[in-house]
Write a protein that holds these residues in place. Structure first.
Motif, PDB file in Angstrom:
ATOM      1  N   THR A 185       0.865  -1.176   0.000  1.00  0.00           N
ATOM      2  CA  THR A 185       0.000   0.000   0.000  1.00  0.00           C
ATOM      3  C   THR A 185       0.905   1.231   0.000  1.00  0.00           C
ATOM      4  OG1 THR A 185      -0.032   0.175   2.412  1.00  0.00           O
ATOM      5  CG2 THR A 185      -1.739  -1.232   1.364  1.00  0.00           C
ATOM      6  N   PRO A 186       0.392   2.372  -0.443  1.00  0.00           N
ATOM      7  CA  PRO A 186       1.234   3.574  -0.406  1.00  0.00           C
ATOM      8  C   PRO A 186       1.826   3.841   0.981  1.00  0.00           C
ATOM      9  CG  PRO A 186      -0.658   3.980  -1.787  1.00  0.00           C
ATOM     10  CD  PRO A 186      -0.871   2.623  -1.141  1.00  0.00           C
ATOM     11  N   LYS A 187       1.036   3.694   2.029  1.00  0.00           N
ATOM     12  CA  LYS A 187       1.541   3.933   3.390  1.00  0.00           C
ATOM     13  C   LYS A 187       2.694   2.991   3.711  1.00  0.00           C
ATOM     14  CE  LYS A 187      -0.085   1.921   7.035  1.00  0.00           C
ATOM     15  NZ  LYS A 187       1.027   1.298   7.734  1.00  0.00           N
ATOM     16  N   ASN A 188       2.519   1.720   3.452  1.00  0.00           N
ATOM     17  CA  ASN A 188       3.570   0.752   3.760  1.00  0.00           C
ATOM     18  C   ASN A 188       4.821   0.984   2.914  1.00  0.00           C
ATOM     19  OD1 ASN A 188       1.866  -0.400   5.622  1.00  0.00           O
ATOM     20  ND2 ASN A 188       1.455  -2.236   4.425  1.00  0.00           N
ATOM     21  N   LEU A 189       4.628   1.343   1.662  1.00  0.00           N
ATOM     22  CA  LEU A 189       5.768   1.593   0.789  1.00  0.00           C
ATOM     23  C   LEU A 189       6.536   2.835   1.220  1.00  0.00           C
ATOM     24  CD1 LEU A 189       4.126   0.625  -2.596  1.00  0.00           C
ATOM     25  CD2 LEU A 189       5.997  -0.598  -1.459  1.00  0.00           C
ATOM     26  N   VAL A 190       5.833   3.868   1.652  1.00  0.00           N
ATOM     27  CA  VAL A 190       6.516   5.068   2.156  1.00  0.00           C
ATOM     28  C   VAL A 190       7.320   4.719   3.397  1.00  0.00           C
ATOM     29  CG1 VAL A 190       6.158   7.311   3.274  1.00  0.00           C
ATOM     30  CG2 VAL A 190       4.951   6.771   1.160  1.00  0.00           C
ATOM     31  N   MET A 191       6.727   3.937   4.279  1.00  0.00           N
ATOM     32  CA  MET A 191       7.440   3.545   5.500  1.00  0.00           C
ATOM     33  C   MET A 191       8.673   2.703   5.163  1.00  0.00           C
ATOM     34  SD  MET A 191       4.185   2.842   7.988  1.00  0.00           S
ATOM     35  CE  MET A 191       5.180   2.255   9.347  1.00  0.00           C
ATOM     36  N   ALA A 192       8.537   1.771   4.244  1.00  0.00           N
ATOM     37  CA  ALA A 192       9.670   0.941   3.840  1.00  0.00           C
ATOM     38  C   ALA A 192      10.747   1.793   3.164  1.00  0.00           C
ATOM     39  CB  ALA A 192       9.201  -0.169   2.904  1.00  0.00           C
ATOM     40  N   LEU A 193      10.325   2.734   2.336  1.00  0.00           N
ATOM     41  CA  LEU A 193      11.263   3.639   1.666  1.00  0.00           C
ATOM     42  C   LEU A 193      12.047   4.444   2.699  1.00  0.00           C
ATOM     43  CD1 LEU A 193      12.393   5.061  -0.842  1.00  0.00           C
ATOM     44  CD2 LEU A 193      10.347   6.499  -0.840  1.00  0.00           C
ATOM     45  N   SER A 194      11.343   4.952   3.686  1.00  0.00           N
ATOM     46  CA  SER A 194      11.994   5.714   4.749  1.00  0.00           C
ATOM     47  C   SER A 194      13.024   4.866   5.489  1.00  0.00           C
ATOM     48  CB  SER A 194      10.938   6.237   5.719  1.00  0.00           C
ATOM     49  OG  SER A 194      11.535   6.930   6.780  1.00  0.00           O
ATOM     50  N   GLY A 195      12.670   3.628   5.761  1.00  0.00           N
ATOM     51  CA  GLY A 195      13.602   2.725   6.427  1.00  0.00           C
ATOM     52  C   GLY A 195      14.853   2.480   5.611  1.00  0.00           C
ATOM     53  N   GLU A 196      14.681   2.303   4.312  1.00  0.00           N
ATOM     54  CA  GLU A 196      15.838   2.054   3.447  1.00  0.00           C
ATOM     55  C   GLU A 196      16.707   3.304   3.323  1.00  0.00           C
ATOM     56  OE1 GLU A 196      16.824  -0.793   2.645  1.00  0.00           O
ATOM     57  OE2 GLU A 196      15.008  -1.931   3.057  1.00  0.00           O
ATOM     58  N   VAL A 197      16.097   4.477   3.277  1.00  0.00           N
ATOM     59  CA  VAL A 197      16.884   5.718   3.270  1.00  0.00           C
ATOM     60  C   VAL A 197      17.674   5.811   4.575  1.00  0.00           C
ATOM     61  CG1 VAL A 197      16.754   8.248   3.316  1.00  0.00           C
ATOM     62  CG2 VAL A 197      15.415   6.956   1.639  1.00  0.00           C
ATOM     63  N   GLY A 198      17.064   5.385   5.670  1.00  0.00           N
ATOM     64  CA  GLY A 198      17.777   5.355   6.947  1.00  0.00           C
ATOM     65  C   GLY A 198      18.976   4.428   6.904  1.00  0.00           C
ATOM     66  N   GLU A 199      18.830   3.283   6.271  1.00  0.00           N
ATOM     67  CA  GLU A 199      19.957   2.349   6.162  1.00  0.00           C
ATOM     68  C   GLU A 199      21.070   2.941   5.297  1.00  0.00           C
ATOM     69  OE1 GLU A 199      18.733  -1.633   5.156  1.00  0.00           O
ATOM     70  OE2 GLU A 199      17.158  -1.619   6.683  1.00  0.00           O
TER      71      GLU A 199
END
Length: 110
Positions: free
Chosen positions: A24-38
């Motif tokens: 979902t857009p919400k989950n993908l944004v959260m996952a994207l944020s996590g990967e940017v953090g990594e």
């Protein structure tokens, strides 16, 4: 290969694993944020000089490429789910920024 090829490959990958229900857009944004953090974590304590030469270290270079790929994957999936043409949006943003930040406003670095 182009962005559409990547989008289609990611669609197939997610569909084969029945992951669309989670993408979902919400989950993908959260996952994207996590990967940017990594990705951020890889550079966090480097000096500017070390960061500029990060790709000279084979181990760090591999990690940077891997995290950039993750960021790209989630960004492309998010854009696909929201029906956003990333290339069009990116060029439109450049045009807006050219108007917002005219070249005469540049300040020399001291």
């Amino acid at each position: 290969m182009n962005l559409e090829d990547l989008r289609d490959a990611l669609r197939r990958f997610a569909a084969a694993r029945d992951w669309d229900q989670y993408h979902t857009p919400k989950n993908l944004v959260m996952a994207l944020s996590g990967e940017v953090g990594e990705l951020t974590d890889l550079f966090q304590w480097l000096t500017p000089e070390q960061a500029a030469h990060a790709m000279d270290d084979p181990e760090l270079a591999w990690k940077v490429r891997d995290e950039l790929a993750d960021v790209m994957h989630y960004l492309v999936r998010l854009a696909d789910k929201l029906d956003v043409d990333l290339i069009e949006a990116a060029f439109a943003k450049i045009e807006r920024n050219e108007r917002r930040f005219p070249t005469g406003d540049l300040k020399p670095v001291e």
